[in-house]
Scaffold this active site. Structure first.
Site, PDB file in Angstrom:
ATOM      1  N   LYS A 323      66.512  11.703  22.339  1.00 13.51           N
ATOM      2  CA  LYS A 323      67.307  11.442  23.534  1.00 13.51           C
ATOM      3  C   LYS A 323      67.241   9.944  23.817  1.00 13.51           C
ATOM      4  O   LYS A 323      66.171   9.413  24.099  1.00 13.51           O
ATOM      5  CB  LYS A 323      66.753  12.233  24.721  1.00 13.51           C
ATOM      6  CG  LYS A 323      66.822  13.746  24.547  1.00 13.51           C
ATOM      7  CD  LYS A 323      66.200  14.461  25.736  1.00 13.51           C
ATOM      8  CE  LYS A 323      66.144  15.963  25.510  1.00 13.51           C
ATOM      9  NZ  LYS A 323      67.470  16.594  25.531  1.00 13.51           N
ATOM     10  N   ARG A 400      66.402  27.015  21.830  1.00 14.68           N
ATOM     11  CA  ARG A 400      66.889  28.285  21.287  1.00 14.68           C
ATOM     12  C   ARG A 400      66.040  28.741  20.102  1.00 14.68           C
ATOM     13  O   ARG A 400      65.944  29.945  19.830  1.00 14.68           O
ATOM     14  CB  ARG A 400      68.363  28.154  20.898  1.00 14.68           C
ATOM     15  CG  ARG A 400      68.653  27.193  19.765  1.00 14.68           C
ATOM     16  CD  ARG A 400      70.105  26.749  19.726  1.00 14.68           C
ATOM     17  NE  ARG A 400      70.436  25.887  20.854  1.00 14.68           N
ATOM     18  CZ  ARG A 400      71.654  25.402  21.086  1.00 14.68           C
ATOM     19  NH1 ARG A 400      72.650  25.693  20.267  1.00 14.68           N
ATOM     20  NH2 ARG A 400      71.873  24.628  22.126  1.00 14.68           N
TER      21      ARG A 400
END
Length: 547
Positions: A323, A400
Site C-alpha cells: 500500500k 479472502r
C-alpha cells in the site's frame, strides 16, 4: 593500550547469553493496556417524576403532540415540569421554536436543583417504534442524544424521561434508550499519557416499568461487547497483535468457563491441517499467527449450531503489492482486524447473556500481512486446506485467503446450520456504500434476511448485495483452480464469490458481511464497534430469543 571491546567481551558479563534489547515497539512494556473499561456507568430504572429529580442534566424526550399550538399553553408533564423550573421549559420552546421534530434537540442551563435541561424531539407518538427500518431506533437515538448533551454539559448525573409513554413495550424502550446512551457516551483515550473519559457516573431512566431493569441489563451486555470491539479495533498494531486477539478470546473464555472452551492453533497445528492460504499470508511476519477457535455451548438441548468467522489481519502492509501513495490508508491498517473484533465482541455479549439451546463456533485466523524475503509473491500458487489451488495475482487481496481456510475449518466442526463471516474486505465496498454501511451477501434470501433483521434490531446498517454468479469467471486461472482477484470492476462481488467457492452452500446457509467502512469513523477518529451487536442479535435470533 585499551583493547577494543568485541561482541564476546560485551556479552561476557552476561555469561554466555546474547544481549537482549527491549522491543521499543512493544507499547505494553511502557504503557499499561487493558481490555476492561476502568469506569462503569451506573444505569438504573427510576420511579419518580421529572420535576422531583435533582442532578446535573435532565434529558426529556418530547413528542410533537405534547407541545401547544401558538396560542395554547403547556399541559400535562411539561406544564408541571415548567412550573418547577420557573418557566424554563416554555422559554426553551418559544425562544428556540422547538417543535419536537424527530432528531431535533435544544439544551439550556437552568440552575437550581436541575442544572441543565435538554429537550429531545421524538416526532409523532403514533410513529414511535422499538426498531427502525434503517439504522438506530427512535429510543437508541434518544439515548445517544442524551449522551451527547451529557458530554457537552460535563454532567455527572443524568435522568432520561418521556413526556408520555408511546404504544410500545415500555421495558424494551428503556433498554433501547440505555443501549443508545451507553454506546454514545464512549470516549477513546486509552493511549494518551493522561487518560480521560466521560464525566458521567450515573443515569436514571424515569420509564421502563417492571421489565425495565432486565432490559437495561441486556443493553449493558450488548454495549460491553461493542466496547470490546472498539478497544480491539482502535488499538495500534503494536498492541493488537495476533497474540493480543488470542488473549482477548482467553479472557472471554475464562469469564464464562461454563459455556466457553478455547483452542488456539499455533503455526505447526495449521501446517498439519494444510492451511496453505492462511499461512502463506502470515509467512512474512515476525509475529507468529494465531488461529483462534472459541466454542460457545449453551445450556439445555442444542437445537442450532452456527459458525461466525472474522477476518483477523492485525496489520496489512499489502505485502509485495504494498500500500503506497495518497489514499492507500496504510496508516489505518490496524483496522483490518475489524471483523475479528466484531466476532470477539459478540462472544463477549454471549458470555453475559448465556442463551440456551445453541452452539456457536467463533473462528479467527489472526496474522499480519507483511513484506519479507520468505513472504508470498505475486504469481505464487498457494494450496488451501481442501486442496484447491489459488494463483496470487495481488498480495493485497489477502483477507479472502485467510478467510477461505477459516471457513473450511469451521465447516468441519460438525453439522452447522449457518455460517456468517465478517471482514474489512474490500475498498470497493467502501466506494459503493460509503462510510457507514456494510455490504451483505447471502447464499439464500432466508439466510440474508436473518442477518439483516439482526442488524435492524442492533441499529446497524447493512445492504444486500448481489452474489452475481456470472462474475465468477473473472476468478478463473489458467494455471490454478482460482485467482485471488477478479479485476477492478465489481471488486466486492468478486471477493464474495471467491469466499463462496470455499463454502458448501448446499449443506450450510452462509452470509458474508463486507464491513470495510463502518468499523471506524473518520469523523470521530475512533472505532465504532460495528458488527458486534448485529452478530450477537443474529445468534439470539438463531436460538429463538431475538430481542
Amino acid at each position: 593500550n585499551v583493547e577494543p571491546m568485541t561482541a564476546d567481551h560485551c556479552c561476557s558479563c552476561f555469561g554466555n547469553s546474547s544481549l537482549q534489547f527491549a522491543d521499543m515497539t512493544d507499547i505494553s512494556a511502557w504503557h499499561p493496556v487493558s481490555l476492561t473499561p476502568k469506569k462503569q456507568i451506573n444505569v438504573s430504572i427510576g420511579s419518580g417524576y421529572p420535576q422531583d429529580w435533582s442532578g446535573d442534566l435532565l434529558a426529556l424526550g418530547v413528542f410533537e403532540g405534547d407541545l401547544p399550538s401558538k396560542e395554547g399553553s403547556l399541559s400535562g408533564c411539561l406544564a408541571t415540569l415548567d412550573a418547577s423550573l420557573d418557566g424554563a421549559i416554555e422559554d426553551i420552546i418559544q425562544t428556540y421554536e422547538f417543535k419536537g421534530k424527530e432528531g431535533s434537540q435544544q439544551a439550556v442551563r437552568v440552575g437550581g436543583k436541575i442544572k441543565n435541561v435538554v429537550l429531545i424531539g421524538l416526532g409523532k407518538v403514533e410513529d414511535a417504534a422499538l426498531e427502525a427500518k434503517w439504522g438506530l431506533s427512535l429510543f437508541q437515538t434518544l439515548g445517544a442524544a442524551a449522551a451527547a448533551a451529557a458530554k457537552t454539559t460535563k454532567a455527572r448525573t443524568l435522568a432520561l424521561a418521556l413526556t408520555q409513554l408511546p404504544p410500545v413495550d415500555e421495558g424494551e424502550a428503556s433498554g433501547k434508550a440505555a443501549n443508545g446512551l451507553l454506546h454514545a457516551i464512549y470516549e477513546t483515550s486509552r493511549f494518551k499519557s493522561s487518560e480521560t473519559g466521560p464525566k458521567l457516573e450515573s443515569a436514571e431512566l424515569l420509564f421502563g416499568g417492571k421489565d425495565g431493569a432486565a432490559a437495561v441489563q441486556r443493553a449493558q451486555a450488548f454495549v460491553a461487547g461493542a466496547t470490546l470491539t472498539r478497544y480491539l479495533v482502535e488499538a495500534p498494531p503494536n498492541v493488537c497483535t495476533p497474540a493480543h486477539l488470542a488473549q482477548a478470546a482467553e479472557e472471554i473464555a475464562e469469564s464464562a468457563p461454563d459455556v466457553y472452551q478455547l483452542k488456539v492453533l499455533e503455526k505447526a497445528d495449521c501446517e498439519a491441517l494444510k492451511m496453505g492460504l492462511y499461512l502463506g499470508v502470515a509467512e512474512a511476519s515476525a509475529l507468529p499467527p494465531k488461529f483462534i477457535h472459541l466454542t460457545y455451548t449453551g445450556a439445555g438441548e442444542i437445537k442450532r449450531r452456527v459458525g461466525i468467522v472474522g477476518k483477523g489481519l492485525t496489520f496489512d502492509s499489502g505485502g509485495y503489492n504494498i500500500k503506497a501513495g495518497a489514499g492507500s490508508m496504510i496508516e489505518m491498517m490496524k483496522i483490518d482486524m475489524g471483523g475479528s473484533g466484531a466476532v470477539l465482541g459478540a462472544a463477549k455479549t454471549l458470555a453475559l447473556l448465556k442463551p440456551e439451546g445453541i452452539e456457536v463456533h467463533f473462528v479467527i485466523a489472526a496474522c499480519e500481512n507483511m513484506v519479507a524475503g520468505g513472504g508470498m509473491r505475486p504469481g505464487d500458487i498457494l494450496v488451501a486446506s481442501n486442496g484447491k489451488t489459488v494463483e496470487i495475482n495481488n498480495t493485497d487481496a489477502e483477507g479472502r485467503l485467510t478467510l477461505a481456510d477459516a471457513l473450511l475449518y469451521v465447516q468441519n466442526q460438525g453439522q452447522l446450520d449457518a455460517v456468517v463471516d465478517i471482514a474489512t474486505l474490500t475498498g470497493a465496498c467502501m466506494i459503493a456504500l460509503g462510510p457507514a454501511i456494510a455490504g451483505l451477501y447471502g447464499s439464500s434470501d432466508a439466510a440474508a434476511e436473518a442477518v439483516a433483521a439482526a442488524a435492524r434490531r442492533a441499529g446497524e446498517k447493512v445492504w444486500r448485495m448481489p452474489l452475481e454468479k456470472a462474475y465468477a469467471d473473472a476468478l478463473k486461472s489458467p494455471i490454478a483452480d482460482y485467482k485471488n482477484v477478479g479485476g477492478r470492476a465489481g471488486g466486492s462481488i468478486h471477493a464474495a464469490l471467491f469466499l463462496n467457492e470455499f463454502v458448501d452452500t448446499e449443506r450450510v446457509a452462509w452470509v458474508h458481511l463486507d464491513a470495510a467502512a463502518p468499523v471506524f469513523s473518520d469523523k470521530d477518529g475512533s472505532a465504532t464497534g460495528f458488527g458486534a451487536q448485529t452478530l450477537a442479535q443474529w445468534v439470539l435470533g438463531e436460538a429463538g430469543l431475538a430481542g
